[in-house]
Design a protein around this motif. Structure first.
Motif, mmCIF file in Angstrom:
data_model
loop_
_atom_site.group_PDB
_atom_site.id
_atom_site.type_symbol
_atom_site.label_atom_id
_atom_site.label_comp_id
_atom_site.label_asym_id
_atom_site.label_seq_id
_atom_site.Cartn_x
_atom_site.Cartn_y
_atom_site.Cartn_z
ATOM 1 N N ILE A 3 75.101 64.173 31.584
ATOM 2 C CA ILE A 3 76.308 65.166 31.919
ATOM 3 C C ILE A 3 75.632 66.524 32.203
ATOM 4 O O ILE A 3 75.907 67.225 33.430
ATOM 5 N N ILE A 4 74.444 66.958 31.537
ATOM 6 C CA ILE A 4 73.939 67.947 31.751
ATOM 7 C C ILE A 4 72.896 68.008 32.949
ATOM 8 O O ILE A 4 72.806 68.802 33.710
ATOM 9 N N SER A 5 72.401 66.734 33.362
ATOM 10 C CA SER A 5 71.300 66.620 34.289
ATOM 11 C C SER A 5 72.031 66.769 35.665
ATOM 12 O O SER A 5 71.291 67.002 36.523
ATOM 13 N N ARG A 6 73.442 66.098 35.939
ATOM 14 C CA ARG A 6 73.671 65.905 37.069
ATOM 15 C C ARG A 6 73.768 67.206 37.900
ATOM 16 O O ARG A 6 73.382 67.058 39.017
ATOM 17 N N PRO A 7 74.252 68.323 37.514
ATOM 18 C CA PRO A 7 74.244 69.544 38.267
ATOM 19 C C PRO A 7 72.808 70.107 38.568
ATOM 20 O O PRO A 7 72.608 70.653 39.578
ATOM 21 N N LEU A 8 71.783 69.974 37.526
ATOM 22 C CA LEU A 8 70.583 70.267 37.833
ATOM 23 C C LEU A 8 69.813 69.318 39.066
ATOM 24 O O LEU A 8 69.160 69.721 39.707
ATOM 25 N N ARG A 9 70.126 68.164 39.001
ATOM 26 C CA ARG A 9 69.847 67.171 40.288
ATOM 27 C C ARG A 9 70.566 67.760 41.380
ATOM 28 O O ARG A 9 69.684 67.690 42.597
ATOM 29 N N ARG A 10 71.725 67.813 41.381
ATOM 30 C CA ARG A 10 72.428 68.143 42.842
ATOM 31 C C ARG A 10 72.084 69.437 43.164
ATOM 32 O O ARG A 10 71.878 69.673 44.424
ATOM 33 N N GLN A 11 72.007 70.550 42.343
ATOM 34 C CA GLN A 11 71.799 71.965 42.835
ATOM 35 C C GLN A 11 70.244 72.356 42.887
ATOM 36 O O GLN A 11 69.892 73.276 43.748
ATOM 37 N N LEU A 12 69.563 71.687 41.928
ATOM 38 C CA LEU A 12 68.059 72.436 42.076
ATOM 39 C C LEU A 12 67.179 71.121 42.440
ATOM 40 O O LEU A 12 65.948 71.636 42.667
ATOM 41 N N GLY A 13 67.543 70.017 42.643
ATOM 42 C CA GLY A 13 66.872 68.957 43.066
ATOM 43 C C GLY A 13 65.804 68.520 42.101
ATOM 44 O O GLY A 13 64.917 67.929 42.299
ATOM 45 N N LEU A 14 65.963 68.584 40.833
ATOM 46 C CA LEU A 14 65.079 68.201 39.925
ATOM 47 C C LEU A 14 65.245 66.895 39.553
ATOM 48 O O LEU A 14 66.175 66.079 39.476
ATOM 49 N N THR A 15 64.127 66.130 39.103
ATOM 50 C CA THR A 15 63.786 64.580 38.969
ATOM 51 C C THR A 15 62.814 64.476 37.683
ATOM 52 O O THR A 15 62.278 65.634 37.560
ATOM 53 N N GLY A 16 62.828 63.251 37.269
ATOM 54 C CA GLY A 16 61.654 62.893 36.464
ATOM 55 C C GLY A 16 61.540 63.881 35.301
ATOM 56 O O GLY A 16 62.619 64.506 34.472
ATOM 57 N N THR A 17 60.239 64.210 34.712
ATOM 58 C CA THR A 17 60.001 65.017 33.767
ATOM 59 C C THR A 17 60.434 66.332 33.688
ATOM 60 O O THR A 17 60.945 67.075 32.613
ATOM 61 N N PRO A 18 60.378 67.160 34.876
ATOM 62 C CA PRO A 18 60.809 68.478 34.747
ATOM 63 C C PRO A 18 62.412 68.323 34.619
ATOM 64 O O PRO A 18 62.838 69.498 33.887
ATOM 65 N N LEU A 19 63.254 67.409 35.242
ATOM 66 C CA LEU A 19 64.605 67.419 34.955
ATOM 67 C C LEU A 19 64.663 66.967 33.447
ATOM 68 O O LEU A 19 65.750 67.736 32.731
ATOM 69 N N ARG A 20 64.042 66.318 32.838
ATOM 70 C CA ARG A 20 64.313 65.857 31.345
ATOM 71 C C ARG A 20 64.003 67.066 30.651
ATOM 72 O O ARG A 20 64.881 67.383 29.548
ATOM 73 N N ASN A 21 62.785 67.840 30.880
ATOM 74 C CA ASN A 21 62.463 68.908 30.089
ATOM 75 C C ASN A 21 63.607 70.095 30.080
ATOM 76 O O ASN A 21 64.047 70.809 29.215
ATOM 77 N N ARG A 22 64.228 70.181 31.191
ATOM 78 C CA ARG A 22 65.203 71.272 31.619
ATOM 79 C C ARG A 22 66.558 70.749 30.696
ATOM 80 O O ARG A 22 67.047 71.894 30.342
ATOM 81 N N VAL A 23 66.674 69.587 30.656
ATOM 82 C CA VAL A 23 67.994 69.069 29.836
ATOM 83 C C VAL A 23 67.858 69.224 28.394
ATOM 84 O O VAL A 23 68.655 69.997 27.833
ATOM 85 N N LEU A 24 66.366 68.902 27.965
ATOM 86 C CA LEU A 24 66.173 69.134 26.435
ATOM 87 C C LEU A 24 66.299 70.643 25.875
ATOM 88 O O LEU A 24 66.876 71.107 25.161
ATOM 89 N N ALA A 25 65.885 71.415 26.769
ATOM 90 C CA ALA A 25 65.940 72.980 26.487
ATOM 91 C C ALA A 25 67.203 73.394 26.837
ATOM 92 O O ALA A 25 67.659 74.406 25.798
#
Length: 342
Positions: A116-138
């Protein structure tokens, strides 16, 4: 300091069509929002309060570009929202996020918290992989859902009401928006949880420099969260100004009545009046005439109120009142049937 958000004479009218009136050539127009002007500065919390049906949520949808105004203009960070194309509107959602009243209705029950939290981060910021997971955890840890590694694996039905709303807030703030529109964000929560969520939102604001448009019908929440506020009634602003000023000196008859009804300390007094400390029924916003919207419930009603819509008049620097006779009311030269509670 320039305004982050500015509304100038914003309107949202709905053509309902149908009905017997149409047979006689009369259109049925619902004035949900009717000439609202306000501004919000960077890092500020602006509150909007009023009874159900006053247009608060419609106004929130207009600001988030989930709906379009039928009149007036909305400017965000120098951009006229009415002139944005589809791609620009999509980019706007990175800068403006919304927190809804019912967290369960705004969370996909088939997705985990992490997805749920990763979806807008992928769509808006283009994050994937480890950077995406770290941003979600934070983001999850930042709203005090710990251990974050555990919570990102859960589904919404496995969370309490307060935890669901924290997930909604985490999803909104993870993008680092400039403005968060919070539409009754704690109304559905238990009293014991509300204070913690409000404190969390204040902490996130200080940490990231967020601006809030905070919509509520609870005046206690308005007092805690907002620095400036507007009181709405039937699509129009009745009174606006610094929140502390509104609580100390309320000039509009509706503001007086609304605050009195909310602040009565004795539940027996509420029962004796059957909860109706504001006398009369709310008028219809359907095809309203040029008149004061509050006139049918106002103890200071005069002929002018039936013939002319009052404009916002300055009662003090930054404090505006939409009432023809607010000076006489403030001076005590008119009798009122409403007993104000301090």
């Amino acid at each position: 300091m320039s305004d982050l958000l500015r509304l100038d004479a914003v309107e949202r009218h709905f053509d309902l069509g149908g009905g017997l009136a149409e047979l006689f050539g009369q259109r049925r127009i619902l004035h949900a929002v009717d000439g609202v002007s306000l501004s919000i500065g960077p890092g500020e919390t602006f509150g909007i309060a009023g009874e159900s049906g006053c247009g608060k949520s419609t106004l929130a949808r207009l600001i988030c570009r989930l709906d379009r105004p039928t009149g007036g203009s909305i400017t965000f960070d120098g951009q006229d929202l009415g002139k944005l194309n589809r791609n620009e509107v999509r980019a706007l959602y990175r800068e403006i996020q919304m927190v809804f009243q019912d967290p369960m209705a705004s969370l996909n029950p088939r997705k985990t918290v992490g997805r749920i939290i990763s979806r807008p981060l992928r769509r808006q910021l283009g994050l994937t992989g480890t950077p995406l997971r770290n941003r979600v955890l934070a983001a999850v840890s930042e709203v005090d859902l710990n251990p974050a590694e555990d919570y990102i694996q859960r589904y919404p039905h496995e969370l309490s009401g307060g935890e669901k709303q924290r997930v909604v807030i985490a999803r909104a703030v993870a993008l680092r928006p400039k403005l968060v529109v919070a539409d009754e964000p704690v109304t559905s929560l238990d009293m014991s949880v509300r204070g913690k969520v409000l404190a969390l939102m204040s902490d996130l604001q200080a940490r990231h420099g967020l601006s809030y448009l905070f919509i509520t019908h609870d005046l206690r929440v308005l007092r805690i969260m907002s620095s400036r506020a507007a009181i709405m009634y039937l699509g129009q602003v009745m009174e606006t100004g610094p929140t502390a000023e509104l609580f100390a000196r309320r000039y509009h008859p509706y503001t007086k009545a609304l605050f009195s009804a909310e602040m009565v300390p004795d539940p027996r007094a509420v029962r004796r009046t059957r909860g109706r400390l504001i006398e009369g029924e709310v008028a219809s916003a359907l095809n309203p005439k040029d008149a004061c919207r509050f006139r049918e419930r106002c103890p200071w009603r005069r002929p002018r109120c039936d013939a002319e819509t009052p404009k916002i008049d300055a009662a003090a620097p930054g404090h505006g009142v939409a009432c023809h006779f607010w000076r006489e009311i403030a001076a005590g030269t008119a009798n009122s049937t409403i007993k104000e509670t301090t």
